[in-house]
Write a protein that holds these residues in place. Structure first.
Motif, mmCIF file in Angstrom:
data_model
loop_
_atom_site.group_PDB
_atom_site.id
_atom_site.type_symbol
_atom_site.label_atom_id
_atom_site.label_comp_id
_atom_site.label_asym_id
_atom_site.label_seq_id
_atom_site.Cartn_x
_atom_site.Cartn_y
_atom_site.Cartn_z
ATOM 1 N N PRO A 78 9.565 -36.961 26.377
ATOM 2 C CA PRO A 78 10.298 -36.281 27.446
ATOM 3 C C PRO A 78 10.393 -34.768 27.221
ATOM 4 C CG PRO A 78 11.494 -38.203 26.628
ATOM 5 C CD PRO A 78 10.398 -37.913 25.643
ATOM 6 N N VAL A 79 10.533 -34.057 28.317
ATOM 7 C CA VAL A 79 10.713 -32.600 28.297
ATOM 8 C C VAL A 79 11.911 -32.269 29.171
ATOM 9 C CG1 VAL A 79 9.701 -30.360 28.846
ATOM 10 C CG2 VAL A 79 8.232 -32.212 27.980
ATOM 11 N N ASN A 80 12.855 -31.488 28.631
ATOM 12 C CA ASN A 80 14.046 -31.071 29.364
ATOM 13 C C ASN A 80 14.150 -29.551 29.337
ATOM 14 O OD1 ASN A 80 15.592 -33.761 29.839
ATOM 15 N ND2 ASN A 80 14.971 -33.839 27.703
ATOM 16 N N TYR A 81 14.469 -28.947 30.469
ATOM 17 C CA TYR A 81 14.629 -27.502 30.566
ATOM 18 C C TYR A 81 16.109 -27.124 30.541
ATOM 19 C CZ TYR A 81 9.738 -26.450 31.598
ATOM 20 O OH TYR A 81 8.379 -26.283 31.502
ATOM 21 N N THR A 82 16.429 -26.021 29.855
ATOM 22 C CA THR A 82 17.789 -25.501 29.834
ATOM 23 C C THR A 82 18.001 -24.442 30.916
ATOM 24 O OG1 THR A 82 17.222 -23.766 28.238
ATOM 25 C CG2 THR A 82 17.943 -25.888 27.338
ATOM 26 N N THR A 124 7.722 -27.803 38.572
ATOM 27 C CA THR A 124 7.990 -28.462 37.298
ATOM 28 C C THR A 124 9.372 -29.106 37.346
ATOM 29 O OG1 THR A 124 6.657 -26.819 36.107
ATOM 30 C CG2 THR A 124 8.202 -28.122 34.798
ATOM 31 N N PRO A 125 9.496 -30.377 37.004
ATOM 32 C CA PRO A 125 10.814 -31.022 37.064
ATOM 33 C C PRO A 125 11.744 -30.516 35.972
ATOM 34 C CG PRO A 125 9.204 -32.510 36.096
ATOM 35 C CD PRO A 125 8.435 -31.315 36.587
#
Length: 295
Positions: A43-47, A54-55
């Motif tokens: 998984p990739v999560n953005y702050t 891009t989600p």
């Protein structure tokens, strides 16, 4: 038997330590927690708001219904400890009443929290490296100053990113010395009003095995960090503290360098409590993340 998490997520190292103590039947609720679905790519999560198209986050979540026990009797019995279950309840009233001013948080709450962490853990030094305010009504993942509660099972660091934090926040020579001895990352979590909705669920560290952990990217504007997502495991033992008050706080073990059976991390998530009253007040909280060092 309990399992000690290996420094390498690809290696299962089982250590024979004390079994989980029998816990008498207490109040509990049934609720759904959002785990990472098996087979999901990293998984990739953005702050921050990601580039167009891009989600905010990737990874398929899978809701699992679990039993979440009231941890207050366990805390009152003295059985609940940060180094055993990976979390601990402490009684503490802050000198700061208004958490709307970032400067006052840093000037008043940070030193107070550092002293509290040293006193509670026996550590020689504590270094707070960030804090997050959350509000279930007004918070948003797009607002760095006021976030929403996180509703997926996670841990804020990994066995790789934990030591990186020492190098990020200490000079090179002190970091080298501190990394040669025990250190940990501890989250100090405090409600800003009595928790009526979206309480925090916490997993007994002794019920977690290495195969449950999935390293996930946490993308900042200037770097990429790592957190853990979790796969569901029927052995997980979940707890919560009903109606937690501002004069109470939780310590959460995020990382520990010890590999002797001490809790090295835990999993946590906000959850929808089926006993939440109608028209419940929003959940408001602050969490500090701190490095703690022992001599």
């Amino acid at each position: 038997m309990s399992t000690v998490l290996s420094e390498s997520p690809s290696v299962s190292h089982v250590s024979h330590v004390s079994p989980i103590s029998a816990i008498p039947a207490v109040h509990a609720v049934e609720a759904e927690l959002n785990y990472l679905a098996p087979g999901t790519p990293r998984p990739v999560n953005y702050t921050f708001e990601p580039p167009e198209g891009t989600p905010w986050q990737t990874g398929v979540l899978e809701a699992r219904r679990v039993t979440i026990q009231d941890a207050r009797p366990l805390a009152q019995s003295g059985e609940l400890r940060l180094d055993r279950q990976g979390f601990q309840l402490i009684a503490h009233r802050s000198a700061l009443n208004d958490f709307s001013d970032d400067e006052r948080i840093r000037n008043i709450y940070y030193p107070e929290a550092e002293a509290l962490l040293r006193a509670t853990t026996g550590a020689a030094k504590a270094v707070i490296f960030d804090h997050t305010l959350r509000d279930s009504a007004q918070g948003s993942r797009a607002n760095a100053a006021l976030r929403e509660p996180v509703r997926r099972v996670h841990n804020d660091q990994t066995f790789v990113s934990g030591p990186r934090r020492v190098r990020d926040h200490l000079n090179a020579e002190e970091a080298r010395q501190r990394l040669s001895r025990r250190f940990a990352i501890v989250n100090l979590w405090r409600p800003l009003s009595e928790v009526e909705q979206l309480p925090l669920a916490l997993c007994d560290a002794r019920s977690i095995v290495p195969e449950d952990l999935v390293a996930s990217d946490l993308v900042y504007r200037d770097k990429v960090g790592e957190t853990y997502s979790f796969l569901a495991n029927p052995q997980h033992r979940w707890f919560y503290f009903p109606r937690l008050r501002p004069d109470e706080a939780l310590l959460l073990k995020i990382y520990d360098s010890l590999e002797d059976g001490t809790a090295r991390l835990t999993a946590h998530t906000a959850f929808d409590d089926p006993e939440t009253p109608d028209h419940a007040a929003p959940r408001r909280s602050i969490e500090l993340r701190a490095l703690v060092f022992w001599e």
